[in-house]
Design a protein around this motif. Sequence first.
Motif, short mmCIF file in Angstrom:
data_model
loop_
_atom_site.label_atom_id
_atom_site.label_comp_id
_atom_site.label_asym_id
_atom_site.label_seq_id
_atom_site.Cartn_x
_atom_site.Cartn_y
_atom_site.Cartn_z
N MET A 1 0.83 -1.18 0.00
CA MET A 1 0.00 0.00 0.00
C MET A 1 0.88 1.24 0.00
SD MET A 1 -3.03 0.89 2.60
CE MET A 1 -3.20 2.57 3.10
N THR A 2 0.50 2.22 -0.80
CA THR A 2 1.25 3.45 -0.90
C THR A 2 0.63 4.49 0.03
OG1 THR A 2 1.77 2.96 -3.19
CG2 THR A 2 2.06 5.22 -2.49
N ASP A 3 1.48 5.17 0.79
CA ASP A 3 1.02 6.23 1.68
C ASP A 3 1.50 7.57 1.17
OD1 ASP A 3 -0.36 4.87 3.89
OD2 ASP A 3 1.58 3.93 4.24
N MET A 4 0.64 8.57 1.27
CA MET A 4 1.00 9.92 0.91
C MET A 4 1.33 10.68 2.18
SD MET A 4 0.04 13.41 -0.01
CE MET A 4 -1.54 13.41 0.62
N ILE A 5 2.45 11.38 2.14
CA ILE A 5 2.89 12.17 3.29
C ILE A 5 3.28 13.55 2.78
CG2 ILE A 5 4.57 12.37 5.16
CD1 ILE A 5 4.87 9.26 4.94
N ALA A 6 2.71 14.59 3.36
CA ALA A 6 3.02 15.97 3.00
C ALA A 6 3.51 16.69 4.25
CB ALA A 6 1.79 16.66 2.43
N VAL A 7 4.72 17.24 4.16
CA VAL A 7 5.32 17.95 5.29
C VAL A 7 5.76 19.33 4.82
CG1 VAL A 7 7.14 17.93 7.04
CG2 VAL A 7 6.14 15.76 6.28
N ALA A 8 5.36 20.36 5.57
CA ALA A 8 5.71 21.74 5.25
C ALA A 8 7.00 22.13 5.97
CB ALA A 8 4.59 22.68 5.68
N TYR A 9 7.80 22.96 5.30
CA TYR A 9 9.06 23.47 5.85
C TYR A 9 9.07 24.99 5.71
CZ TYR A 9 10.24 18.61 5.76
OH TYR A 9 10.21 17.25 5.98
N ALA A 121 5.39 13.19 -0.61
CA ALA A 121 5.98 11.93 -1.04
C ALA A 121 4.94 10.82 -1.05
CB ALA A 121 7.12 11.55 -0.10
N LEU A 122 5.02 9.97 -2.06
CA LEU A 122 4.23 8.75 -2.11
C LEU A 122 5.19 7.63 -1.73
CD1 LEU A 122 2.24 9.26 -5.41
CD2 LEU A 122 1.41 9.49 -3.08
N VAL A 123 4.98 7.08 -0.54
CA VAL A 123 5.89 6.08 0.02
C VAL A 123 5.25 4.71 -0.06
CG1 VAL A 123 7.14 5.39 2.10
CG2 VAL A 123 6.84 7.82 1.58
N ILE A 124 5.94 3.80 -0.73
CA ILE A 124 5.45 2.43 -0.85
C ILE A 124 5.82 1.63 0.39
CG2 ILE A 124 5.67 0.26 -2.16
CD1 ILE A 124 6.08 2.07 -4.66
N ASP A 125 7.03 1.81 0.85
CA ASP A 125 7.51 1.08 2.03
C ASP A 125 8.66 1.86 2.64
OD1 ASP A 125 7.60 -1.05 3.86
OD2 ASP A 125 9.09 -2.12 2.68
N GLY A 140 9.73 20.39 10.59
CA GLY A 140 8.62 20.42 9.66
C GLY A 140 7.29 20.30 10.36
N ASP A 141 6.24 20.60 9.60
CA ASP A 141 4.87 20.49 10.09
C ASP A 141 4.11 19.57 9.16
OD1 ASP A 141 4.94 22.32 12.30
OD2 ASP A 141 4.97 23.97 10.86
N LEU A 142 3.49 18.57 9.73
CA LEU A 142 2.73 17.60 8.96
C LEU A 142 1.47 18.26 8.40
CD1 LEU A 142 3.26 14.64 8.35
CD2 LEU A 142 1.90 14.05 10.34
N LEU A 147 -1.39 7.82 6.54
CA LEU A 147 -0.87 6.84 7.50
C LEU A 147 -1.94 6.49 8.54
CD1 LEU A 147 2.56 8.58 8.22
CD2 LEU A 147 2.20 6.56 6.78
N THR A 148 -1.69 5.40 9.24
CA THR A 148 -2.54 5.09 10.38
C THR A 148 -2.29 6.15 11.46
OG1 THR A 148 -0.93 3.73 11.54
CG2 THR A 148 -2.36 2.61 9.92
N LEU A 149 -3.18 6.26 12.42
CA LEU A 149 -3.00 7.26 13.48
C LEU A 149 -1.71 7.04 14.25
CD1 LEU A 149 -6.64 7.65 14.86
CD2 LEU A 149 -5.33 9.27 13.48
N ALA A 150 -1.37 5.79 14.53
CA ALA A 150 -0.14 5.49 15.27
C ALA A 150 1.09 5.88 14.46
CB ALA A 150 -0.09 4.01 15.64
N GLU A 151 1.09 5.56 13.15
CA GLU A 151 2.22 5.90 12.30
C GLU A 151 2.34 7.42 12.16
OE1 GLU A 151 2.18 2.08 9.24
OE2 GLU A 151 0.81 3.76 8.90
N GLU A 152 1.21 8.08 12.02
CA GLU A 152 1.21 9.53 11.90
C GLU A 152 1.76 10.18 13.17
OE1 GLU A 152 -2.02 13.10 11.50
OE2 GLU A 152 -2.31 11.34 10.20
N GLN A 153 1.38 9.66 14.33
CA GLN A 153 1.88 10.22 15.59
C GLN A 153 3.38 10.03 15.73
OE1 GLN A 153 0.25 12.24 17.55
NE2 GLN A 153 2.10 12.50 18.76
N ARG A 154 3.90 8.87 15.30
CA ARG A 154 5.36 8.65 15.36
C ARG A 154 6.08 9.63 14.44
NH1 ARG A 154 3.70 3.25 15.68
NH2 ARG A 154 4.09 2.86 13.46
N LEU A 155 5.54 9.85 13.25
CA LEU A 155 6.15 10.81 12.32
C LEU A 155 6.07 12.22 12.89
CD1 LEU A 155 7.42 11.57 9.62
CD2 LEU A 155 5.12 11.57 8.63
#
Length: 171
Positions: A1-9, A121-125, A140-142, A147-155
């Motif tokens: 599964m591919t996850d999309m992550i956007a982080v502002a700088y 970023a589109l992250v596959i793994d 950065g700011d998410l 992501l799942t809530l747990a994965e998002e919190q870790r990031l």
Amino acid sequence: MTDMIAVAYRDETTANEVLAELRTLNTEHSLHLADAVLVTRDQEGKVKIHSEHHPVVSGAVGGAFWGGLIGLLFLQPLLGAAIGAATGGVTAAVTEDDDENTAFITKLGHRLHPGSAAVIALVIDATEEKVLPRIAPFGGDLLHTSLTLAEEQRLRSAINPHLAETGEATA
């Protein structure tokens, strides 16, 4: 599964450094990126998408080339036409998806403060224990994730520990 992550700088330089680090991690096989883009918002509020690589589009173009070549080599005009038609359909679908993606990325870009930038970023793994320590120093700011809530919190905790501790929302 591919996850999309956007982080502002806070600035384009930092976002470019993060993008370069993500590409290095991809080369080292600690991260498998499907694609990554840099989005900037200038002082006048104009959003610009900077992208070096579109794997899906590259695949469609490559498919059209090889389909045409097969048709010529084997003197099978119907085969070439069928492959060309299929490739045309794929290209049309990719273009429609690309338009939707561009609109979504532009919408995220409008959430940036003027003069700032984001990496989408589109992250596959990813190997979390290798990736997070390498991107955390940039902060950065998410903006958005799938992501799942747990994965998002870790990031979130890795890139902006102060906000994660206080429970404040990021923009």
